[in-house]
Motif scaffolding. Sequence first.
Motif, PDB file in Angstrom:
ATOM      1  N   VAL A 234     -39.291  36.604  53.585  1.00  0.00           N
ATOM      2  CA  VAL A 234     -38.800  37.466  54.658  1.00  0.00           C
ATOM      3  C   VAL A 234     -37.815  36.671  55.494  1.00  0.00           C
ATOM      4  CG1 VAL A 234     -39.361  38.901  56.651  1.00  0.00           C
ATOM      5  CG2 VAL A 234     -40.944  38.775  54.722  1.00  0.00           C
ATOM      6  N   TYR A 235     -36.668  37.269  55.783  1.00  0.00           N
ATOM      7  CA  TYR A 235     -35.668  36.637  56.635  1.00  0.00           C
ATOM      8  C   TYR A 235     -35.466  37.469  57.890  1.00  0.00           C
ATOM      9  CZ  TYR A 235     -31.146  35.336  58.548  1.00  0.00           C
ATOM     10  OH  TYR A 235     -30.144  34.968  59.414  1.00  0.00           O
ATOM     11  N   LEU A 236     -35.583  36.818  59.024  1.00  0.00           N
ATOM     12  CA  LEU A 236     -35.224  37.423  60.306  1.00  0.00           C
ATOM     13  C   LEU A 236     -34.591  36.346  61.159  1.00  0.00           C
ATOM     14  CD1 LEU A 236     -35.361  39.645  62.560  1.00  0.00           C
ATOM     15  CD2 LEU A 236     -37.527  38.574  63.236  1.00  0.00           C
ATOM     16  N   ASN A 237     -33.391  36.596  61.626  1.00  0.00           N
ATOM     17  CA  ASN A 237     -32.762  35.683  62.567  1.00  0.00           C
ATOM     18  C   ASN A 237     -33.438  35.887  63.924  1.00  0.00           C
ATOM     19  OD1 ASN A 237     -31.074  34.336  64.408  1.00  0.00           O
ATOM     20  ND2 ASN A 237     -29.276  34.678  63.119  1.00  0.00           N
ATOM     21  N   ASP A 238     -34.285  34.956  64.307  1.00  0.00           N
ATOM     22  CA  ASP A 238     -35.088  35.133  65.519  1.00  0.00           C
ATOM     23  C   ASP A 238     -34.231  35.109  66.787  1.00  0.00           C
ATOM     24  OD1 ASP A 238     -37.774  35.751  66.165  1.00  0.00           O
ATOM     25  OD2 ASP A 238     -38.031  33.781  67.077  1.00  0.00           O
ATOM     26  N   ALA A 239     -32.990  34.658  66.658  1.00  0.00           N
ATOM     27  CA  ALA A 239     -32.082  34.735  67.808  1.00  0.00           C
ATOM     28  C   ALA A 239     -31.768  36.191  68.152  1.00  0.00           C
ATOM     29  CB  ALA A 239     -30.802  33.960  67.530  1.00  0.00           C
ATOM     30  N   PHE A 240     -31.809  37.085  67.150  1.00  0.00           N
ATOM     31  CA  PHE A 240     -31.641  38.516  67.429  1.00  0.00           C
ATOM     32  C   PHE A 240     -32.723  39.013  68.389  1.00  0.00           C
ATOM     33  CE2 PHE A 240     -29.675  39.371  62.954  1.00  0.00           C
ATOM     34  CZ  PHE A 240     -28.466  38.836  63.377  1.00  0.00           C
ATOM     35  N   ILE A 241     -33.939  38.510  68.183  1.00  0.00           N
ATOM     36  CA  ILE A 241     -35.067  38.924  69.035  1.00  0.00           C
ATOM     37  C   ILE A 241     -34.884  38.373  70.446  1.00  0.00           C
ATOM     38  CG2 ILE A 241     -37.568  38.888  69.289  1.00  0.00           C
ATOM     39  CD1 ILE A 241     -36.476  40.455  66.843  1.00  0.00           C
ATOM     40  N   GLN A 242     -34.493  37.107  70.537  1.00  0.00           N
ATOM     41  CA  GLN A 242     -34.266  36.503  71.857  1.00  0.00           C
ATOM     42  C   GLN A 242     -33.167  37.238  72.607  1.00  0.00           C
ATOM     43  OE1 GLN A 242     -36.050  33.837  73.291  1.00  0.00           O
ATOM     44  NE2 GLN A 242     -34.974  34.672  75.078  1.00  0.00           N
ATOM     45  N   LEU A 243     -32.107  37.597  71.893  1.00  0.00           N
ATOM     46  CA  LEU A 243     -30.988  38.289  72.534  1.00  0.00           C
ATOM     47  C   LEU A 243     -31.430  39.638  73.098  1.00  0.00           C
ATOM     48  CD1 LEU A 243     -27.921  38.164  73.123  1.00  0.00           C
ATOM     49  CD2 LEU A 243     -27.575  39.396  70.973  1.00  0.00           C
TER      50      LEU A 243
ATOM     51  N   PRO B  54     -21.115  35.019  78.429  1.00  0.00           N
ATOM     52  CA  PRO B  54     -21.227  35.622  77.092  1.00  0.00           C
ATOM     53  C   PRO B  54     -21.729  34.668  76.018  1.00  0.00           C
ATOM     54  CG  PRO B  54     -18.929  35.168  77.614  1.00  0.00           C
ATOM     55  CD  PRO B  54     -19.710  34.876  78.862  1.00  0.00           C
ATOM     56  N   VAL B  55     -22.546  35.220  75.129  1.00  0.00           N
ATOM     57  CA  VAL B  55     -22.946  34.499  73.924  1.00  0.00           C
ATOM     58  C   VAL B  55     -22.075  34.918  72.750  1.00  0.00           C
ATOM     59  CG1 VAL B  55     -24.697  36.214  73.271  1.00  0.00           C
ATOM     60  CG2 VAL B  55     -24.892  33.864  72.446  1.00  0.00           C
ATOM     61  N   CYS B  56     -21.452  36.103  72.839  1.00  0.00           N
ATOM     62  CA  CYS B  56     -20.626  36.608  71.743  1.00  0.00           C
ATOM     63  C   CYS B  56     -19.383  35.747  71.539  1.00  0.00           C
ATOM     64  CB  CYS B  56     -20.202  38.050  72.018  1.00  0.00           C
ATOM     65  SG  CYS B  56     -19.101  38.711  70.741  1.00  0.00           S
ATOM     66  N   ARG B  57     -19.164  35.376  70.276  1.00  0.00           N
ATOM     67  CA  ARG B  57     -17.966  34.631  69.884  1.00  0.00           C
ATOM     68  C   ARG B  57     -17.263  35.366  68.735  1.00  0.00           C
ATOM     69  NH1 ARG B  57     -18.845  33.007  74.120  1.00  0.00           N
ATOM     70  NH2 ARG B  57     -19.414  30.911  74.802  1.00  0.00           N
ATOM     71  N   ALA B  58     -17.319  36.715  68.804  1.00  0.00           N
ATOM     72  CA  ALA B  58     -16.786  37.523  67.702  1.00  0.00           C
ATOM     73  C   ALA B  58     -15.312  37.256  67.449  1.00  0.00           C
ATOM     74  CB  ALA B  58     -17.011  39.004  67.992  1.00  0.00           C
ATOM     75  N   GLY B  59     -14.527  37.165  68.507  1.00  0.00           N
ATOM     76  CA  GLY B  59     -13.088  37.011  68.342  1.00  0.00           C
ATOM     77  C   GLY B  59     -12.683  35.718  67.668  1.00  0.00           C
ATOM     78  N   SER B  60     -13.404  34.650  67.942  1.00  0.00           N
ATOM     79  CA  SER B  60     -13.027  33.341  67.405  1.00  0.00           C
ATOM     80  C   SER B  60     -13.775  32.974  66.126  1.00  0.00           C
ATOM     81  CB  SER B  60     -13.263  32.253  68.458  1.00  0.00           C
ATOM     82  OG  SER B  60     -14.625  32.212  68.860  1.00  0.00           O
ATOM     83  N   THR B  61     -14.857  33.685  65.791  1.00  0.00           N
ATOM     84  CA  THR B  61     -15.604  33.364  64.570  1.00  0.00           C
ATOM     85  C   THR B  61     -15.360  34.350  63.451  1.00  0.00           C
ATOM     86  OG1 THR B  61     -17.557  34.667  65.208  1.00  0.00           O
ATOM     87  CG2 THR B  61     -17.490  32.366  65.930  1.00  0.00           C
ATOM     88  N   THR B  62     -14.953  35.584  63.783  1.00  0.00           N
ATOM     89  CA  THR B  62     -14.946  36.664  62.800  1.00  0.00           C
ATOM     90  C   THR B  62     -13.623  37.411  62.829  1.00  0.00           C
ATOM     91  OG1 THR B  62     -17.326  36.936  63.170  1.00  0.00           O
ATOM     92  CG2 THR B  62     -16.182  38.691  61.977  1.00  0.00           C
ATOM     93  N   LEU B  63     -12.979  37.489  61.670  1.00  0.00           N
ATOM     94  CA  LEU B  63     -11.783  38.310  61.548  1.00  0.00           C
ATOM     95  C   LEU B  63     -12.162  39.650  60.945  1.00  0.00           C
ATOM     96  CD1 LEU B  63     -10.572  35.325  61.647  1.00  0.00           C
ATOM     97  CD2 LEU B  63      -8.588  36.333  60.528  1.00  0.00           C
ATOM     98  N   VAL B  64     -11.680  40.721  61.530  1.00  0.00           N
ATOM     99  CA  VAL B  64     -11.948  42.070  61.041  1.00  0.00           C
ATOM    100  C   VAL B  64     -10.649  42.657  60.510  1.00  0.00           C
ATOM    101  CG1 VAL B  64     -12.751  44.379  61.631  1.00  0.00           C
ATOM    102  CG2 VAL B  64     -13.799  42.381  62.719  1.00  0.00           C
ATOM    103  N   ILE B  65     -10.657  43.028  59.232  1.00  0.00           N
ATOM    104  CA  ILE B  65      -9.480  43.628  58.610  1.00  0.00           C
ATOM    105  C   ILE B  65      -9.833  45.051  58.203  1.00  0.00           C
ATOM    106  CG2 ILE B  65      -7.817  43.483  56.722  1.00  0.00           C
ATOM    107  CD1 ILE B  65      -8.224  40.482  56.689  1.00  0.00           C
TER     108      ILE B  65
ATOM    109  N   CYS C 135     -23.958  41.816  63.211  1.00  0.00           N
ATOM    110  CA  CYS C 135     -22.945  41.238  62.328  1.00  0.00           C
ATOM    111  C   CYS C 135     -21.940  40.371  63.076  1.00  0.00           C
ATOM    112  CB  CYS C 135     -22.229  42.326  61.538  1.00  0.00           C
ATOM    113  SG  CYS C 135     -21.607  43.700  62.520  1.00  0.00           S
ATOM    114  N   TYR C 136     -21.904  40.468  64.406  1.00  0.00           N
ATOM    115  CA  TYR C 136     -21.033  39.585  65.184  1.00  0.00           C
ATOM    116  C   TYR C 136     -21.826  38.489  65.885  1.00  0.00           C
ATOM    117  CZ  TYR C 136     -17.658  43.091  64.070  1.00  0.00           C
ATOM    118  OH  TYR C 136     -16.850  43.939  63.360  1.00  0.00           O
ATOM    119  N   MET C 137     -23.087  38.776  66.186  1.00  0.00           N
ATOM    120  CA  MET C 137     -23.915  37.750  66.818  1.00  0.00           C
ATOM    121  C   MET C 137     -24.330  36.670  65.822  1.00  0.00           C
ATOM    122  SD  MET C 137     -23.871  38.450  69.916  1.00  0.00           S
ATOM    123  CE  MET C 137     -23.454  39.846  70.973  1.00  0.00           C
ATOM    124  N   GLN C 138     -24.529  37.049  64.559  1.00  0.00           N
ATOM    125  CA  GLN C 138     -24.933  36.053  63.565  1.00  0.00           C
ATOM    126  C   GLN C 138     -23.953  34.874  63.510  1.00  0.00           C
ATOM    127  OE1 GLN C 138     -27.582  36.919  61.074  1.00  0.00           O
ATOM    128  NE2 GLN C 138     -27.414  35.099  59.834  1.00  0.00           N
TER     129      GLN C 138
END
Length: 325
Positions: free
Chosen positions: A206-215, A226-237, A290-293
């Motif tokens: 079983v996989y669960l990112n426990d940071a999701f629960i903390q958030l 902010p904890v979100c780093r979507a702009g600098s970690t993830t490109l969306v096309i 998908c952006y918090m991971q």
Amino acid sequence: MRLVSHPVLCNYYVTYRCNATCSFCDIWERPSPYVTPENVRENLRDLKRLGVRVIDFTGGEPLLHRQLPDLLAEAKQLGFITTITTNGLLYPKYADRLRGLVDMLHFSLDSPIAEEHDRSRGVTCFDKVMESIGVARQLGERPDILFTVFEHNVGQIKQLHEEICLPNNLVLILNPVFEYNSVDTGEQFSEATLQQMTWWGRQKNVYLNDAFIQLRRDGGNHVDNPVCRAGSTTLVISPENKLVLPCYHLGLKDFAIDGNLYNLYRSDEVQKLVALEGRLPGCEGCAINCYMQPSFAVEINKYWWKALPSTLKYNRVKGMWKQLF
């Protein structure tokens, strides 16, 4: 402390079209073209230059794109880690062509009870997921089951784990549902449900990112810290071959790529938006997985430490160490 300063993930929407009508998603409602292989080829080369490691070919339903195997092959040739998530309706048809091209293959399953899963998806697909599991295993693939957790179905994890995942030696990925835009996903998680998910995340396969629960306990992202780093970690096309910022779900602005993704991403106009990651009004309370991971993976903070055990566990079970280093 920031560990990685470049983008690590690309959410590449090959189409917004879907052959299901899930109640907790609005992507399928959007009209959409399909990405062209020529644009993908150009963008993959620039994604490599930008430091991206993982390409998530997503949608909609990615298997609706008939040239998806060719797109995956291009990505693999360039050394990317590839991932797709599918509802299983088309997987048996394309399984042979996909063999060996997907590092993280996820089959979506919302309930171990066929009628409930099909009702959630708005289409009859439970039996196709079961068929897809069998086909994938015959081909030597190692798919995962992606289970979207709601307050009302957390009690079904046990049945799904014992009757479907363990007998087939599949990893069960727990994906806590998130709200966005006008999509109503129901009530908030109770503390008891959060505790159940954490407990299950420690069980075999079983996989669960426990940071999701903390958030979620912390009320999601907060624009003042902010904890979100979507702009600098993830490109969306997008399927229209546009760079979408700051993320797909907020989608404030898009930029035509025109064969110049590398310079576009590094341009002043784009970087000004990147600098606002997690600080825009729509970012308050956000907990989109998908952006918090990737956000949790690039900066040492309490979420990094919460995410670390599950990350190590998944990579050990899946044997992905050589690809990550």
